[in-house]
Design a protein around this motif. Structure first.
Motif, mmCIF file in Angstrom:
data_model
loop_
_atom_site.group_PDB
_atom_site.id
_atom_site.type_symbol
_atom_site.label_atom_id
_atom_site.label_comp_id
_atom_site.label_asym_id
_atom_site.label_seq_id
_atom_site.Cartn_x
_atom_site.Cartn_y
_atom_site.Cartn_z
ATOM 1 N N ALA A 1 23.996 129.424 21.446
ATOM 2 C CA ALA A 1 24.387 128.229 22.202
ATOM 3 C C ALA A 1 25.360 127.388 21.388
ATOM 4 O O ALA A 1 26.346 126.856 21.918
ATOM 5 C CB ALA A 1 23.151 127.412 22.560
ATOM 6 N N ALA B 1 24.159 120.857 27.089
ATOM 7 C CA ALA B 1 23.445 121.621 26.045
ATOM 8 C C ALA B 1 22.228 122.335 26.632
ATOM 9 O O ALA B 1 21.972 123.505 26.317
ATOM 10 C CB ALA B 1 23.032 120.689 24.908
ATOM 11 N N ASP B 2 21.481 121.639 27.479
ATOM 12 C CA ASP B 2 20.279 122.267 28.040
ATOM 13 C C ASP B 2 20.638 123.469 28.907
ATOM 14 O O ASP B 2 19.984 124.510 28.851
ATOM 15 C CB ASP B 2 19.487 121.251 28.878
ATOM 16 N N VAL C 1 19.091 131.861 26.743
ATOM 17 C CA VAL C 1 17.737 132.427 26.709
ATOM 18 C C VAL C 1 17.593 133.497 27.782
ATOM 19 O O VAL C 1 17.003 134.563 27.554
ATOM 20 C CB VAL C 1 16.686 131.318 26.924
ATOM 21 N N ALA D 1 18.676 131.986 20.219
ATOM 22 C CA ALA D 1 19.284 131.250 21.337
ATOM 23 C C ALA D 1 20.093 130.057 20.847
ATOM 24 O O ALA D 1 21.201 129.809 21.332
ATOM 25 C CB ALA D 1 18.191 130.796 22.307
ATOM 26 N N GLU D 2 19.549 129.323 19.886
ATOM 27 C CA GLU D 2 20.281 128.130 19.464
ATOM 28 C C GLU D 2 21.558 128.487 18.723
ATOM 29 O O GLU D 2 22.553 127.783 18.827
ATOM 30 C CB GLU D 2 19.407 127.187 18.645
ATOM 31 N N LEU E 1 21.789 126.371 26.661
ATOM 32 C CA LEU E 1 20.658 126.977 25.939
ATOM 33 C C LEU E 1 19.808 127.834 26.890
ATOM 34 O O LEU E 1 19.375 128.936 26.547
ATOM 35 C CB LEU E 1 19.817 125.859 25.327
ATOM 36 N N ARG E 2 19.605 127.309 28.092
ATOM 37 C CA ARG E 2 18.794 128.064 29.062
ATOM 38 C C ARG E 2 19.515 129.349 29.490
ATOM 39 O O ARG E 2 18.909 130.418 29.591
ATOM 40 C CB ARG E 2 18.517 127.172 30.275
#
Lengths: 342, 195
Positions: free
Chosen positions: B47, B26-27, B34, B43-44, B30-31
């Motif tokens: 994602a 997930a991280d 972004v 972004a969320e 998301l990155r």
């Protein structure tokens, strides 16, 4: 074999100092890496949308009581006395919220904040009964138990925590229960339990007779612990609600497939009316699916952005706003678009 | 077919596997969003869409690449679609994007950070998609050229050439906006998870 390059030519082909200097400096790239990280808010808002199984928090059960929407809370922590005692939270306008805490162990009821128009309480363990008779429009009582949120307007209900279990029981009126994976409405006589590893059940229970309807009536709850185990599903004469909050995997997969079909339609650029119809059909078939917020968001956005139908989107906007968190933030942008004068 | 137990579980529709996929990636997703998505995307939202797409397409994943590479491929496609939709909405005036505020705003460090992030995203937005992808992977994600080439399914030499152009384009965009790394940013230790 190639001839060796003339050193003078080789010299001319060397990059100049300006060319050799990095186009982007390390410190610039380092700063960019820092700045282009997801924010904490983005990370948090992504998290609750995971399919929850083992990810229910270790469940500090919090009870948040709001007597009006859009309150400005005063931060005045108050630890209520001892386990089993009844506390009365008064408000200036005569509204009284009465949580009666009954601990099953070493539980406490902590008032985290009070203001003229509301109070915030946290129930660490045990059970509390809330009775409030809101007067005036727009007044609501919201109880948050961990990630479970219960919204009411004029009702009597109890929230109990026993370990990782949260139990909500409605004795009068109606409440809306929300958790990261979904939401449902409870009416008088219904109760909801969760989170549980396998199956939770909303089961109809007899509603007690309530003689008086005075505002802010106070009733203590029986001093007995909440049974920790889940109520098994019943069939037959008992009116049984739909299974919540964990749909079984088959249902979840079915909803996911149906939702994927809806998204396929959107991706292929169908008319907005067809998107709305597809979402209508999805919600009709999967009303309790964890994806129902997604569906409502898509429908509301389609109606507002593609069809200019703010009236039609009003219900979805209201539901998403009441869901709070990222949904509220997202839907606020739609609301702004609707409020914008033409 | 993949022999990765996670992939096999995903293909079976195992909900636990979906959660594991989230936990592990997930991280990263998301990155990536972004950095690749620009200032106009949520972004969320994107994602989340990536994971929905991943779950839908898990049965078609043959396991010829790592799960991370597979997810990056889905992220690229999802971001591209989201950017197109966003551009269309902005074109017809449905999306209103707040303009970056001047420096006379209250010195709220969160607001400043958000503003700086939007500015940097705008700079990245001026690159072509191909340039942006290479620059994000090599310069921001700090992957090796070879790893970036595998993620993008292009030769390493192409990565170099695109990277060169990307850096120059980014340099121009940064200079045009007068951006320089804030003093505070230099003091931030960026914690990276070991890969």
């Amino acid at each position: 074999m190639s001839e060796p390059v003339d050193p003078r030519i080789a010299q001319l082909l060397q990059p100049t100092p300006a060319e050799r200097a990095p186009v982007l400096e390390d410190r610039e790239l380092s700063a960019m890496r820092v700045r282009l990280q997801p924010t904490t808010m983005e990370r948090r808002s992504l998290r609750p949308r995971r399919l929850p199984r083992r990810r229910w928090p270790v469940m500090a059960v919090a009870a948040v009581a709001l007597l009006a929407l859009g309150l400005a809370w005063s931060q005045r922590p108050i630890d209520l006395p001892s386990v089993g005692e009844i506390a009365v939270l008064s408000t200036v306008d005569g509204q009284v919220l009465t949580p009666a805490a009954v601990a099953t162990g070493a539980g406490t009821l902590v008032v985290e904040a009070r203001s003229e128009r509301g109070a915030r309480v946290r129930l660490d363990e045990g059970r509390a009964v809330f009775e409030v008779d809101p007067r005036g429009e727009g007044r609501a009582l919201v109880v948050v138990a961990g990630e479970v949120e219960v919204s009411v307007t004029g009702t009597r209900f109890s929230v109990a925590r026993d370990g990782e279990q949260v139990h909500v029981r409605v004795e009068r009126g109606a409440v809306a229960v929300q958790w990261p994976g979904g939401a449902r409405n409870l009416r008088a006589g219904e109760r909801w339990s969760g989170p549980v590893p396998a199956v939770s059940v909303v089961e109809a229970v007899p509603a007690p007779e309530v003689a008086s309807r005075e505002p802010a009536a106070v009733e203590a709850v029986p001093l007995k612990p909440v049974p920790p185990k889940t109520v098994p599903p019943k069939t037959g004469s008992a009116k049984t609600g739909s299974a919540e909050p964990r749909p079984d995997p088959t249902t979840a997969r079915s909803a996911a497939r149906a939702w994927a079909r809806v998204l396929d339609g959107v991706d292929s650029g169908v008319a907005p009316e067809r998107t709305v119809s597809a979402v209508d059909a999805f919600l009709a078939a999967h009303a309790t699916s964890p994806l129902h917020f997604e569906a409502r968001w898509l429908r509301a956005r389609t109606r507002v952005e593609a069809m200019g139908d703010c009236t039609g989107a009003a219900e979805d906007i209201a539901v998403l706003r009441s869901a709070g968190g990222r949904w509220k933030a997202q839907v606020d942008s739609l609301k702004m678009a609707c409020d914008r004068p033409l | 077919m993949s022999t990765d137990p996670l992939v096999k579980a995903l293909q079976r529709g195992d909900l636990g596997a979906i959660e594991s996929l989230y936990d592990a990636h997930a991280d990263d997703v998301l990155r990536w969003v972004v950095r690749l998505g620009g200032p106009h995307l949520s972004a969320e939202d994107v994602a989340h869409e990536v994971f929905v797409q991943a779950i839908r397409s898990a049965c078609r994943f043959r396991g010829e690449s790592s799960v991370r590479t597979w997810l990056f491929g889905i992220t690229r496609g999802t971001v591209a679609n989201a950017r197109r939709r966003s551009a269309l909405r902005r074109f017809v005036g449905l999306d209103r994007v707040p303009e970056p505020h001047g420096t006379d705003r209250p010195a709220d460090h969160l607001a400043i950070a958000a503003q700086e992030r939007r500015l940097l995203q705008s700079c990245l937005d001026e690159l072509t998609t191909r340039q942006r992808e290479v620059l994000v992977l090599v310069d921001l994600e700090e992957l090796s050229t070879q790893a970036a080439a595998e993620m993008l399914k292009i030769p390493a030499g192409t990565v170099y050439s695109r990277l060169h152009g990307a850096r120059k384009a980014l340099r121009r965009a940064l200079d045009a906006r007068g951006w320089s790394p804030a003093g505070s940013a230099e003091n931030v230790v960026l914690l990276r998870r070991p890969r």
